[in-house]
Write a protein that holds these residues in place. Structure first.
Motif, short mmCIF file in Angstrom:
data_model
loop_
_atom_site.label_atom_id
_atom_site.label_comp_id
_atom_site.label_asym_id
_atom_site.label_seq_id
_atom_site.Cartn_x
_atom_site.Cartn_y
_atom_site.Cartn_z
N ALA A 86 0.76 -0.96 0.22
CA ALA A 86 0.51 0.17 -0.14
C ALA A 86 0.92 1.48 0.01
CB ALA A 86 -0.88 -0.06 1.42
N SER A 87 2.74 1.29 0.84
CA SER A 87 2.41 2.54 0.73
C SER A 87 3.11 2.60 -0.28
CB SER A 87 3.93 2.29 1.81
OG SER A 87 3.39 2.26 3.18
N ALA A 89 2.53 1.56 -3.27
CA ALA A 89 1.02 2.10 -4.39
C ALA A 89 1.20 3.39 -3.85
CB ALA A 89 -0.31 1.63 -4.25
N ILE A 90 1.37 4.36 -3.05
CA ILE A 90 0.50 5.88 -2.84
C ILE A 90 1.71 6.74 -3.17
CG2 ILE A 90 0.36 7.27 -1.32
CD1 ILE A 90 -1.28 5.20 0.46
N PHE A 93 1.44 6.80 -6.80
CA PHE A 93 0.73 7.35 -7.43
C PHE A 93 0.94 8.96 -7.29
CE2 PHE A 93 -3.08 9.70 -6.17
CZ PHE A 93 -3.96 9.15 -7.43
N LEU A 94 1.67 9.37 -6.20
CA LEU A 94 1.96 10.66 -5.89
C LEU A 94 2.91 11.08 -6.59
CD1 LEU A 94 1.93 11.00 -2.05
CD2 LEU A 94 0.42 12.18 -3.26
#
Length: 99
Positions: A86-87, A89-90, A93-94
């Motif tokens: 999840a980290s 992916a974030i 994305f950022l």
């Protein structure tokens, strides 16, 4: 109360001290006049008295504590891959979202 037998729960509540003074008086009066309820009362009295002398051995307590700690740490470890994914992916994305 004297025409019917007492529920075992009431007898146990009496032994645990979880009845009002009025209930205590009624239950004890019934037990004094009912041989069957006297037997149930004596059974639970003996059972509860014998349970107070039971303690786990130190080695059993240690094994239980170790097992609990192992399960606690295992639960956290199982979430690590999810948190990492999840980290990432974030961050991705950022990173691509900013350009």
């Amino acid at each position: 109360m004297s025409s019917n037998h007492l529920k075992e729960e009431k007898i146990i509540d009496l032994l645990d001290g979880n009845v009002s003074e009025e209930e205590k008086f009624e239950i004890q009066n019934h037990i004094n006049t009912c041989p069957e309820c006297q037997g149930v009362y004596k059974f639970w009295q003996n059972t509860m008295e014998s349970m107070t002398d039971v303690f786990p051995s130190p080695s059993l307590k240690e094994k239980l504590d170790e097992s609990i700690e192992k399960k606690k740490s295992h639960r956290f470890i199982s979430f690590k891959p999810i948190i990492l994914t999840a980290s990432l992916a974030i961050v991705a994305f950022l990173f691509w979202g900013i350009k």
